[in-house]
Scaffold this active site. Structure first.
Site, PDB file in Angstrom:
ATOM      1  N   ASP A 225       0.853  -1.183   0.000  1.00  9.15           N
ATOM      2  CA  ASP A 225       0.000   0.000   0.000  1.00  9.15           C
ATOM      3  C   ASP A 225       0.896   1.243   0.000  1.00  9.15           C
ATOM      4  OD1 ASP A 225      -2.930   1.036   0.520  1.00  9.15           O
ATOM      5  OD2 ASP A 225      -1.609   2.207   1.844  1.00  9.15           O
ATOM      6  N   ASN A 233      -2.023  13.066  -3.623  1.00  6.69           N
ATOM      7  CA  ASN A 233      -3.063  13.573  -4.519  1.00  6.69           C
ATOM      8  C   ASN A 233      -3.463  15.005  -4.168  1.00  6.69           C
ATOM      9  OD1 ASN A 233      -3.460  11.470  -6.363  1.00  6.69           O
ATOM     10  ND2 ASN A 233      -4.833  10.365  -4.984  1.00  6.69           N
ATOM     11  N   ASP A 242      -1.428   9.575 -10.291  1.00  9.71           N
ATOM     12  CA  ASP A 242      -1.434   8.463 -11.244  1.00  9.71           C
ATOM     13  C   ASP A 242      -0.018   8.133 -11.699  1.00  9.71           C
ATOM     14  OD1 ASP A 242      -4.155   8.258 -11.087  1.00  9.71           O
ATOM     15  OD2 ASP A 242      -4.573   9.317 -12.972  1.00  9.71           O
ATOM     16  N   GLU A 268      -4.523   2.378  -4.551  1.00  6.66           N
ATOM     17  CA  GLU A 268      -3.076   2.482  -4.366  1.00  6.66           C
ATOM     18  C   GLU A 268      -2.479   1.211  -3.763  1.00  6.66           C
ATOM     19  OE1 GLU A 268      -4.938   4.486  -0.685  1.00  6.66           O
ATOM     20  OE2 GLU A 268      -5.367   4.211  -2.822  1.00  6.66           O
TER      21      GLU A 268
END
Length: 360
Positions: A225, A233, A242, A268
């Site tokens: 993770d 973000n 991304d 993620e």
């Protein structure tokens, strides 16, 4: 469900060999029925014992090939045997009939089978040689004056149709294979990162875990993770986020071994399947990934780290399932998060061991 699946339970509908194997068995069954039935008719109705011997020989040959394939024989070899047997049958029939009663028409069933079983290149050679021989045979019959309204026009028509079939089936088979490969890639690949998607990684884990129990070899999984991904973000934007996922996917591909399967689990999260790998080796792989991400920024000034939970199936415990393996990896991932992130946690015999790195 295809009846032949009982012989080859590991070949699923998503296996590229599925349709090829299905065609092999279909051709063999048709040959068995045809030779058996026609052989009996030639003995009982037509009093043609010489042709019946040929029919029963074909029946025995088809049965032998069926036995070979059903007992785990090489499918590529089987494809060649089936094709060459079909060539023998067709040419023998044409010779016995001496080109009469449109017997040459039977050779037109060869191209789709040869191209499908052997591929565009080998299919072209086999079909081209057989058609060339049949054209020569037809030309010889014209010189002998064999009855049946054969003419020079018939020879030209045969050559034209044979040439068209070779090119058409070659183009069709090549296009079909390219389309199938593209479909396979699309159906198994995550569109963002280019690594395997969850569907493929799920199916692969089920298959590999079954193989692990059968071969008594360990299988490990790494559940990863991205740490503080929401913060990435929020601070840099979703496009940058991304790009971070794509870069992490590349790092995992470069750091893992050739036989390991790397996939995006969702969002993620990533999952790596390591066949024939015990907990120690899996931990080494996980630590290499963590260390690689700690060495330098992924994108410009964006740093990203991961937390990893590891679970291992010994291959000897029947209680090991996909669900229990994933639950253990997930539990260890949460422990890695609780320990400060940027950390690897692995379970050895239900004891969680932590390999800590600098946290973020």
């Amino acid at each position: 469900m295809k009846y032949w699946r009982k012989y080859h339970p590991t070949i699923g509908t998503d296996d590229p060999r599925y349709h090829q194997v299905s065609l092999i068995y279909s051709v063999l069954l048709i040959m068995l029925i045809y030779f058996g039935l026609i052989g009996l008719l030639n003995i009982t109705l037509f009093d043609a014992a010489d042709i019946a011997i040929y029919d029963f020989s074909g029946f025995v040959l088809a049965a032998a090939i069926y036995f070979y394939v059903s007992r785990g024989g090489n499918f590529k070899v089987a494809g060649w045997i089936v094709t060459l047997t079909l060539v023998f049958v067709l040419l023998a029939f044409i010779h016995l009939a001496e080109g009469r009663n449109y017997s040459l028409l039977w050779v037109t069933i060869l191209p789709p089978i040869a191209f499908f079983l052997l591929g565009p290149t080998a299919g072209t050679w086999v079909t081209g040689l057989v058609f060339a021989y049949c054209g020569w045979f037809l030309y010889k019959l014209l010189g002998l004056g064999v009855p049946g309204n054969l003419s020079l026009g018939a020879l030209f028509n045969f050559v034209e149709v044979a040439t068209a079939q070779v090119f058409l089936f070659r183009y069709y088979e090549r296009s079909r294979r390219e389309a199938y490969e593209q479909l396979q890639k699309t159906s198994t690949t995550d569109p963002l990162t280019g690594i395997f998607n969850r569907l493929h990684i799920d199916n692969s884990l089920k298959s590999l875990l079954a193989s692990s129990k059968r071969d008594l070899k360990p299988t490990s999984i790494l559940l990863l993770d991205v740490d503080h991904f929401k913060r990435i973000n929020d601070e840099y934007g979703h496009i940058a986020g991304d790009k971070v996922l794509v870069a992490i996917g590349s790092v995992m591909k470069e750091t893992t071994r050739e036989g390991d399967l790397v996939g995006r689990w969702g969002g993620e999260e990533f999952l790596i399947i390591c066949p024939d790998t015990d907990g120690d080796k899996a931990a080494n792989i996980a630590n290499r990934i963590v260390e690689r991400l700690n060495k330098q920024p992924l994108l410009d000034d964006i740093n990203a780290t991961v937390s990893i939970g590891i679970a291992t199936a010994s291959g000897r415990d029947k209680k090991d399932t996909v669900e229990t393996l994933l639950q253990t990896a997930d539990k260890n991932l949460y422990k890695a998060k609780a320990d400060g992130r940027n950390t690897v946690v692995a379970s050895y015999d239900d004891i969680a061991l932590t390999s800590a790195h600098s946290t973020t």
